[in-house]
Design a protein around this motif. Structure first.
Motif, mmCIF file in Angstrom:
data_model
loop_
_atom_site.group_PDB
_atom_site.id
_atom_site.type_symbol
_atom_site.label_atom_id
_atom_site.label_comp_id
_atom_site.label_asym_id
_atom_site.label_seq_id
_atom_site.Cartn_x
_atom_site.Cartn_y
_atom_site.Cartn_z
ATOM 1 N N SER A 62 -2.158 -4.655 8.594
ATOM 2 C CA SER A 62 -3.055 -5.094 7.365
ATOM 3 C C SER A 62 -3.120 -6.421 7.299
ATOM 4 C CB SER A 62 -2.374 -4.414 6.211
ATOM 5 O OG SER A 62 -2.626 -2.878 6.327
ATOM 6 N N HIS A 95 0.011 13.383 10.612
ATOM 7 C CA HIS A 95 1.134 12.357 10.640
ATOM 8 C C HIS A 95 2.313 12.963 10.502
ATOM 9 C CE1 HIS A 95 2.478 7.882 8.917
ATOM 10 N NE2 HIS A 95 2.820 8.347 9.991
ATOM 11 N N LEU A 98 4.858 5.962 3.213
ATOM 12 C CA LEU A 98 3.701 5.499 4.156
ATOM 13 C C LEU A 98 2.350 5.823 3.582
ATOM 14 C CD1 LEU A 98 5.195 6.551 7.547
ATOM 15 C CD2 LEU A 98 5.679 4.416 6.440
ATOM 16 N N GLU A 99 1.504 5.257 3.969
ATOM 17 C CA GLU A 99 -0.085 5.320 3.474
ATOM 18 C C GLU A 99 -0.772 6.624 3.844
ATOM 19 O OE1 GLU A 99 -2.106 1.980 4.535
ATOM 20 O OE2 GLU A 99 -1.120 0.602 3.458
ATOM 21 N N ASP A 100 -0.452 6.802 5.221
ATOM 22 C CA ASP A 100 -1.001 8.163 5.813
ATOM 23 C C ASP A 100 -0.365 9.512 5.332
ATOM 24 O OD1 ASP A 100 -2.371 10.121 7.383
ATOM 25 O OD2 ASP A 100 -2.029 8.956 9.484
ATOM 26 N N ASP A 150 2.669 -0.944 9.191
ATOM 27 C CA ASP A 150 1.049 -0.809 8.315
ATOM 28 C C ASP A 150 1.119 -2.196 7.832
ATOM 29 O OD1 ASP A 150 0.557 1.845 8.791
ATOM 30 O OD2 ASP A 150 1.860 2.731 7.025
ATOM 31 N N THR A 151 2.247 -2.649 7.169
ATOM 32 C CA THR A 151 2.117 -3.966 6.580
ATOM 33 C C THR A 151 1.620 -4.988 7.623
ATOM 34 O OG1 THR A 151 3.841 -3.500 4.958
ATOM 35 C CG2 THR A 151 3.418 -5.735 5.340
ATOM 36 N N GLY A 196 7.451 2.589 10.106
ATOM 37 C CA GLY A 196 6.270 2.939 9.737
ATOM 38 C C GLY A 196 5.512 2.009 8.756
ATOM 39 N N GLU A 197 6.379 1.736 7.617
ATOM 40 C CA GLU A 197 5.729 0.760 6.453
ATOM 41 C C GLU A 197 5.731 -0.494 7.002
ATOM 42 O OE1 GLU A 197 5.842 -1.900 3.274
ATOM 43 O OE2 GLU A 197 7.513 -2.027 4.743
ATOM 44 N N ALA A 232 -3.644 2.483 17.285
ATOM 45 C CA ALA A 232 -3.975 1.389 16.790
ATOM 46 C C ALA A 232 -4.637 0.240 17.708
ATOM 47 C CB ALA A 232 -2.792 0.359 16.044
ATOM 48 N N ARG A 272 1.928 5.461 17.413
ATOM 49 C CA ARG A 272 1.104 4.405 16.164
ATOM 50 C C ARG A 272 0.412 3.230 17.197
ATOM 51 N NH1 ARG A 272 2.513 4.577 11.044
ATOM 52 N NH2 ARG A 272 0.475 3.036 10.804
#
Length: 241
Positions: free
Chosen positions: A153, A91, A84-86, A149-150, A145-146, A232, A228
């Protein structure tokens, strides 16, 4: 029939195909270094935990068992965060809390109600069960989570991103339910049968485990995605219109 012993030479032979997998990783531009490191870590960690479990299984200390499960929980949260990015501490705390809620509630149900253990904190039962739940649930959290995020984005609505993320996380769990008994015999059931336990007894244990993994994954993923989702959402409610 006694389960055949696996010697060190046999163990080395069983690991040789990993070298071929590493070649495929390298040729296809995947991270072969990460594969080798992960394999070596797996071997080292399992050998180390083998010695630890021999000691723990001789004890019935609730504090010792709680310490081990806590370490497992934090490690699962950290591993779930890897793709994951975070990478923030907040997190990993969010992921660990989701694991605690989902896995903890189901583990308590199995230990207290289903198995009715006395005392309830016996490491021989608690640690392996917690490990199975955490390992499967952390994968669900990583997938959700991945995907979340995708989707965000890519400009998807937050509601749609949450729903798609949950669906993605549940694919392996639902596939596992559909395949068990037809395509594969799960690891726990196979181990019990190899050790001489009646297949009918092994089946009952496996049903408990499969249901537990499904529910802990769903509960943890839903809790994680709700957090999340709230984060968001646009700060101005009118922005949704």
């Amino acid at each position: 029939m006694k389960l055949p012993d696996i010697g060190y030479f046999d163990l080395v032979m069983s690991c040789l195909p990993v070298l071929l997998v590493a070649v495929i990783f390298y040729r296809w531009k995947a991270n072969s270094k990460e594969l080798i490191i992960a394999t070596l870590r797996m071997i080292g960690q399992l050998i180390a935990i083998g010695f630890v479990l021999v000691y723990l299984f001789q004890k019935t200390s609730s504090w010792l068992g709680l310490l081990v499960v806590t370490i497992m929980l934090l490690a699962a949260g950290w591993i779930a965060m890897r793709p994951l990015e975070d990478k923030s501490l907040n997190h990993i705390g969010q992921l660990s809390l989701a694991l605690l809620i989902g896995c903890g509630s189901i583990l308590a149900l199995i230990i207290v109600v289903v198995l009715d253990l006395t005392p309830w904190y016996q490491p021989r039962f608690v640690i392996p069960l917690a490990g199975m739940l955490l390992a499967n649930t952390m994968n669900s959290l990583s997938l959700s989570g991945e995907r979340f995020d995708t989707e965000v984005s890519a400009g998807s609505e937050v509601d749609s991103a949450r729903n798609k993320a949950f669906f993605t996380a549940m694919i392996p769990q639902v596939n596992g339910l559909l395949a068990v008994g037809l395509v594969a015999l799960p690891g726990m059931m196979t181990g019990q049968i190899l050790s001489g336990v009646s297949p009918l007894v092994a089946v009952r244990y496996q049903i408990v485990i499969m249901v537990a993994i499904l529910c802990s994954s769903a509960f943890s993923t839903a809790w994680y995605l709700m957090g999340r989702y709230q984060k968001a959402l646009p700060s101005d409610p009118s922005a949704n219109h």
